[in-house]
Design a protein around this motif. Sequence first.
Motif, PDB file in Angstrom:
ATOM      1  N   SER A 174      -4.141 -45.084   3.356  1.00 55.97           N
ATOM      2  CA  SER A 174      -4.260 -46.470   3.882  1.00 55.97           C
ATOM      3  C   SER A 174      -2.801 -47.109   4.366  1.00 55.97           C
ATOM      4  O   SER A 174      -1.877 -47.084   3.766  1.00 55.97           O
ATOM      5  N   THR A 175      -2.932 -47.458   5.809  1.00 57.87           N
ATOM      6  CA  THR A 175      -1.825 -48.119   6.139  1.00 57.87           C
ATOM      7  C   THR A 175      -1.517 -49.728   5.470  1.00 57.87           C
ATOM      8  O   THR A 175      -0.293 -49.758   5.626  1.00 57.87           O
TER       9      THR A 175
ATOM     10  N   GLN B  73      -7.195 -42.143   8.272  1.00 60.78           N
ATOM     11  CA  GLN B  73      -6.706 -42.459   6.970  1.00 60.78           C
ATOM     12  C   GLN B  73      -7.903 -41.857   5.913  1.00 60.78           C
ATOM     13  O   GLN B  73      -9.155 -41.820   6.423  1.00 60.78           O
TER      14      GLN B  73
ATOM     15  N   ARG C 296      -9.311 -48.899   3.946  1.00 58.98           N
ATOM     16  CA  ARG C 296     -10.296 -49.884   2.966  1.00 58.98           C
ATOM     17  C   ARG C 296     -10.422 -51.009   3.889  1.00 58.98           C
ATOM     18  O   ARG C 296     -10.054 -51.659   4.783  1.00 58.98           O
TER      19      ARG C 296
ATOM     20  N   ARG D 191     -12.637 -55.103   2.986  1.00 64.15           N
ATOM     21  CA  ARG D 191     -12.564 -56.041   1.819  1.00 64.15           C
ATOM     22  C   ARG D 191     -13.461 -55.598   0.662  1.00 64.15           C
ATOM     23  O   ARG D 191     -14.398 -55.052   0.834  1.00 64.15           O
TER      24      ARG D 191
ATOM     25  N   ARG E  93     -14.736 -52.041  -0.130  1.00 63.83           N
ATOM     26  CA  ARG E  93     -15.559 -51.533   0.522  1.00 63.83           C
ATOM     27  C   ARG E  93     -14.333 -50.602   1.485  1.00 63.83           C
ATOM     28  O   ARG E  93     -13.279 -50.757   1.536  1.00 63.83           O
TER      29      ARG E  93
ATOM     30  N   GLU F 297     -14.181 -46.490   7.947  1.00 67.97           N
ATOM     31  CA  GLU F 297     -14.676 -45.065   8.609  1.00 67.97           C
ATOM     32  C   GLU F 297     -14.159 -44.770   9.958  1.00 67.97           C
ATOM     33  O   GLU F 297     -14.320 -45.670  10.766  1.00 67.97           O
TER      34      GLU F 297
ATOM     35  N   LYS G 255     -20.353 -54.313  15.147  1.00 68.56           N
ATOM     36  CA  LYS G 255     -18.879 -54.448  14.819  1.00 68.56           C
ATOM     37  C   LYS G 255     -18.211 -53.460  15.472  1.00 68.56           C
ATOM     38  O   LYS G 255     -18.427 -52.150  15.364  1.00 68.56           O
TER      39      LYS G 255
ATOM     40  N   ASN H 201     -12.402 -49.768  16.479  1.00 66.16           N
ATOM     41  CA  ASN H 201     -13.266 -48.416  17.122  1.00 66.16           C
ATOM     42  C   ASN H 201     -12.924 -48.558  18.611  1.00 66.16           C
ATOM     43  O   ASN H 201     -13.593 -49.240  19.430  1.00 66.16           O
TER      44      ASN H 201
HETATM   45  C1  BT5 Z   1     -13.113 -54.780   7.336  1.00 64.80           C
HETATM   46  O1  BT5 Z   1     -13.876 -55.052   5.809  1.00 64.80           O
HETATM   47  O2  BT5 Z   1     -13.782 -54.996   8.104  1.00 64.80           O
HETATM   48  C2  BT5 Z   1     -11.677 -54.662   7.191  1.00 64.80           C
HETATM   49  C3  BT5 Z   1     -11.494 -53.393   7.708  1.00 64.80           C
HETATM   50  C4  BT5 Z   1     -10.115 -53.174   7.902  1.00 64.80           C
HETATM   51  C5  BT5 Z   1      -9.565 -51.694   8.209  1.00 64.80           C
HETATM   52  C6  BT5 Z   1      -8.084 -51.484   8.751  1.00 64.80           C
HETATM   53  S1  BT5 Z   1      -7.719 -49.798   9.118  1.00 64.80           S
HETATM   54  C7  BT5 Z   1      -6.052 -50.122   9.214  1.00 64.80           C
HETATM   55  C8  BT5 Z   1      -5.888 -50.696   7.950  1.00 64.80           C
HETATM   56  N1  BT5 Z   1      -5.890 -50.040   6.544  1.00 64.80           N
HETATM   57  C9  BT5 Z   1      -6.641 -49.843   5.751  1.00 64.80           C
HETATM   58  O3  BT5 Z   1      -6.878 -49.475   4.782  1.00 64.80           O
HETATM   59  N2  BT5 Z   1      -7.549 -50.975   6.189  1.00 64.80           N
HETATM   60  C10 BT5 Z   1      -7.206 -51.471   7.402  1.00 64.80           C
HETATM   61  P1  BT5 Z   1     -15.287 -55.450   5.580  1.00 64.80           P
HETATM   62  O4  BT5 Z   1     -15.395 -56.582   6.442  1.00 64.80           O
HETATM   63  O5  BT5 Z   1     -15.403 -55.460   3.974  1.00 64.80           O
HETATM   64  O6  BT5 Z   1     -16.048 -54.257   6.376  1.00 64.80           O
HETATM   65  C11 BT5 Z   1     -16.260 -53.110   5.810  1.00 64.80           C
HETATM   66  C12 BT5 Z   1     -17.581 -52.299   5.903  1.00 64.80           C
HETATM   67  O7  BT5 Z   1     -17.761 -52.402   7.513  1.00 64.80           O
HETATM   68  C13 BT5 Z   1     -17.915 -51.332   5.494  1.00 64.80           C
HETATM   69  O8  BT5 Z   1     -18.653 -51.629   4.344  1.00 64.80           O
HETATM   70  C14 BT5 Z   1     -19.094 -50.571   6.428  1.00 64.80           C
HETATM   71  O9  BT5 Z   1     -20.469 -51.245   6.178  1.00 64.80           O
HETATM   72  C15 BT5 Z   1     -18.524 -51.134   7.818  1.00 64.80           C
HETATM   73  N3  BT5 Z   1     -17.513 -49.976   8.578  1.00 64.80           N
HETATM   74  C16 BT5 Z   1     -16.877 -49.152   8.008  1.00 64.80           C
HETATM   75  N4  BT5 Z   1     -16.232 -48.286   8.867  1.00 64.80           N
HETATM   76  C17 BT5 Z   1     -16.626 -49.096  10.178  1.00 64.80           C
HETATM   77  C18 BT5 Z   1     -16.343 -48.911  11.404  1.00 64.80           C
HETATM   78  N5  BT5 Z   1     -15.396 -47.840  12.013  1.00 64.80           N
HETATM   79  N6  BT5 Z   1     -17.104 -49.677  12.420  1.00 64.80           N
HETATM   80  C19 BT5 Z   1     -17.783 -50.623  11.843  1.00 64.80           C
HETATM   81  N7  BT5 Z   1     -18.083 -50.934  10.925  1.00 64.80           N
HETATM   82  C20 BT5 Z   1     -17.469 -50.051   9.805  1.00 64.80           C
END
Ligand code: BT5
Length: 277
Positions: free
Chosen positions: A17-18, A41, A45, A47, A50, A53, A119, A159
């Motif tokens: 994870s970055t 990654q 991660r 929030r 979760r 992907e 999203k 994305n």
């Molecule tokens: C977020 O959390 O939306 C924060 C995502 C942050 C990702 C970045 S990538 C670089 C950096 N390094 C990390 O390890 N993380 C950050 P949250 O609001 O909790 O949303 C997560 C939810 O979004 C998941 O449970 C899925 O339902 C959905 N999800 C997962 N991957 C997705 C994707 N590629 N596009 C849209 N929804 C996604």
Amino acid sequence: MPETRFADIRRFDSIDSTNRYLLDEARAGAPEGVVAVADHQTAGRGRLGRSWEAPAGANLLMSVLLRPDIGPGDRHLATTAVALAAVDAIGSLELPGGPVAPGVSIKWPNDLVDPAGRKLAGVLAESDLTPNTSAKGASAPGASANEQPAPVVVGIGINVNWPADEAELPPELRGLAVSLRQLVGAPVDREALLEAVLSCLEIRVDDLGSEDGRGRLAGDLLAACSTVGTRVRVDLPDGSFEGTAAGISPEGHLVVATVGATRTVVAGDVVHVRPGS
Ligand code: BT5
């Protein structure tokens, strides 16, 4: 790329994870401005435990290390700064199918969504350095030994080219996720987007440092936010409530009108509820 504080860009083919990487760097005293970008990654991660992907080589997965000299009550605006920079950056790109920015909005507090509410990106701000911080002599969480302002690591996953179409998504994300490629109908250059995000972020991070600037961030969040005016359910650790998102406070908090009261939400999960659902 114009001069920005983000000159130290560390690139990884694959990393867990970055955000995790930059939190470790922050713990070791790294300065503001370090950027981590990954092709893939293995434990991206979101929030609240979760996951995020993205297949290798398709999307923008990046984190920045910030050390804003601001009080704890304003630190959530680091999320706003990155979300707004991403909207700005997407709007500034010369895309094959024309601009998509008018259709991209912020779902409070941390998502970029398309007009259908799918999203496009998620932002995750983290500042807890406790895992390796010895209790003895430790000051406020996040304070570093070398007296720099406490760090906040803000990661964003956008994305870009995945999914190419709905069928590429795992079942649980169908109808919920969308890519820039889908919105413009052609592949999008990740490197150009990275440069644009960092250029736009330079201005937004400057704003974090002044009261006027923070007011501007909250005002621009209001303008970019599709949550305001919609019916919402707010999920908090101790329960949920419903209401109508009535505005964004000058501090960047969500103001929700409920029956007989107005509540200000500092942090929480917000679900846009369709009328009648
Ligand atoms: C977020 O959390 O939306 C924060 C995502 C942050 C990702 C970045 S990538 C670089 C950096 N390094 C990390 O390890 N993380 C950050 P949250 O609001 O909790 O949303 C997560 C939810 O979004 C998941 O449970 C899925 O339902 C959905 N999800 C997962 N991957 C997705 C994707 N590629 N596009 C849209 N929804 C996604």
